[in-house]
Design an enzyme around this catalytic site. Structure first.
Site, PDB file in Angstrom:
ATOM      1  N   LYS A  86      99.651 -44.112  42.064  1.00  0.00           N
ATOM      2  CA  LYS A  86     100.273 -43.244  43.072  1.00  0.00           C
ATOM      3  C   LYS A  86      99.720 -43.572  44.459  1.00  0.00           C
ATOM      4  O   LYS A  86     100.461 -43.637  45.438  1.00  0.00           O
ATOM      5  CB  LYS A  86     100.053 -41.764  42.702  1.00  0.00           C
ATOM      6  CG  LYS A  86     100.915 -41.361  41.509  1.00  0.00           C
ATOM      7  CD  LYS A  86     100.560 -40.023  40.891  1.00  0.00           C
ATOM      8  CE  LYS A  86     101.345 -39.855  39.593  1.00  0.00           C
ATOM      9  NZ  LYS A  86     101.012 -38.660  38.826  1.00  0.00           N
TER      10      LYS A  86
ATOM     11  N   GLN B 121      96.870 -34.008  39.137  1.00  0.00           N
ATOM     12  CA  GLN B 121      97.144 -34.882  37.987  1.00  0.00           C
ATOM     13  C   GLN B 121      96.905 -34.115  36.684  1.00  0.00           C
ATOM     14  O   GLN B 121      95.822 -33.572  36.473  1.00  0.00           O
ATOM     15  CB  GLN B 121      96.243 -36.131  38.067  1.00  0.00           C
ATOM     16  CG  GLN B 121      96.517 -37.148  36.994  1.00  0.00           C
ATOM     17  CD  GLN B 121      97.928 -37.748  37.066  1.00  0.00           C
ATOM     18  OE1 GLN B 121      98.412 -38.107  38.139  1.00  0.00           O
ATOM     19  NE2 GLN B 121      98.607 -37.824  35.933  1.00  0.00           N
TER      20      GLN B 121
ATOM     21  N   ASP C 246     105.750 -32.630  42.581  1.00  0.00           N
ATOM     22  CA  ASP C 246     105.987 -32.915  41.156  1.00  0.00           C
ATOM     23  C   ASP C 246     107.193 -32.132  40.626  1.00  0.00           C
ATOM     24  O   ASP C 246     107.722 -32.449  39.568  1.00  0.00           O
ATOM     25  CB  ASP C 246     104.751 -32.512  40.319  1.00  0.00           C
ATOM     26  CG  ASP C 246     103.897 -33.710  39.941  1.00  0.00           C
ATOM     27  OD1 ASP C 246     104.423 -34.839  39.944  1.00  0.00           O
ATOM     28  OD2 ASP C 246     102.697 -33.510  39.637  1.00  0.00           O
TER      29      ASP C 246
END
Ligand code: NDP
Length: 277
Positions: free
Chosen positions: A49, A93, A116
């Site tokens: 990322k 995460q 997300d």
């Protein structure tokens, strides 16, 4: 032979478009990435990322927190990032260590920074057709279809899997694109027969090579979301590629299909977050 939908090429196209957009924008777009603990797979994902941010020109702030971090400490960091006008996207995460409640963390992120697309407000917005961030993997599948000129409107779409991060948002997105959508799960009866109705079959079942040619209508488009390592440590999907490829009209490979799209769509959400202040 099926047309091969190339996620590497399409994700690169998307990242290049975003890079151009960002370079023409006169403000810095910033993504905060939080990792708690040092799970090796998470470290690889976080690293990828960061690399994607660098490529596109997005600033990334890395929070590498020790395994013992408490839920309160993590919530405190999220609160500060929510308040920080220089931070446009926040990503924690997953999975987080067991002593931290994942739902609580997801809900703490401001929906405006929820790149997300996991916050209940984002999920709710998707289901009632309002604006909000969309979960990256299913959003990537829609891009694969659109950029391969595969029409969704009016098509029989079957999604195998109903998880919150893939199956459910996938179904909502196909519906938004005017597909006729059926969602299958572990209690579905006659799974094969249902799958065989599909013009577009999206498989997110989490079982290596489960879907073979006997589940596929000739000429159907087959999208394989699954990712596993087989007994020879080789990457494979939820679809038995060797069996399905001769029957399908179009198919995604694993690796190189859906996988690369997830990060491309995360970057897309970050750019959107940065540009809609
Ligand atoms: P989950 O395990 O959360 O969900 C699996 C779903 O499949 C469940 O809804 C389950 O049904 C259903 N299912 C399981 N067994 C069967 C069966 N025999 N017949 C019918 N349905 C069944 O998985 P995820 O959605 O998180 O992930 C799916 C796959 O996608 C995994 O391989 C994962 O690694 C991969 N993945 C890939 C990503 C990428 O970037 N490429 C991102 C995220 C996931 P029920 O609800 O009834 O239990």
């Amino acid at each position: 032979m099926a047309y091969l939908i190339d996620g590497k090429v399409i994700s690169k196209q998307i990242k290049d478009e975003l890079k151009e957009k960002v370079s023409a924008y006169n403000k810095v777009i910033c993504l905060a990435v939080i990792q708690v603990g040092c799970d090796p797979a998470s470290t690889v994902y976080v690293g990828n990322k960061k690399k994607a941010c660098e490529y596109i020109g997005i600033k990334s702030l890395a929070y590498e927190l020790p395994e013992e971090t408490t839920q309160e400490e993590l919530l405190d960091i999220i609160d500060k990032l929510n308040e920080d006008d220089n931070v446009h996207g926040i990503l924690v995460q997953l999975p987080v260590p067991k002593h931290i409640n994942e739902d609580c963390i997801i809900q703490a992120i401001s929906p405006n920074k929820d790149v997300d697309g996991f916050h209940p407000a984002s999920v709710g917005a998707l289901s009632i057709g309002q604006k909000g961030f969309v979960s990256c993997t299913p959003a990537g599948v829609i891009q694969l279809l659109k950029r391969s000129n595969i029409d969704i409107a009016g098509k029989e779409c079957v999604v195998v899997g109903r998880s919150n991060i893939v199956g459910k948002p996938m179904s909502m997105l196909l519906l938004r694109e005017n597909g006729t959508v059926t969602i299958c799960h572990s209690k579905t009866k006659d799974l094969k027969e249902v799958c065989k109705r599909a013009d577009i079959l999206v498989v997110a079942v989490g079982r290596p090579r489960m879907i073979d040619a006997s589940y596929v209508k000739p000429g159907a488009t087959v999208i394989d979301v699954g990712i596993h390592r087989d007994e020879n440590n080789k990457l494979c999907g939820d679809v038995d590629f060797a069996s399905v490829e001769p029957v399908a009209g179009a198919i995604t490979p694993v690796p190189g299909g859906v996988g690369p799209m997830t990060i491309a769509m995360l970057m897309n959400n970050c750019v959107e977050a940065g540009m809609t202040e």
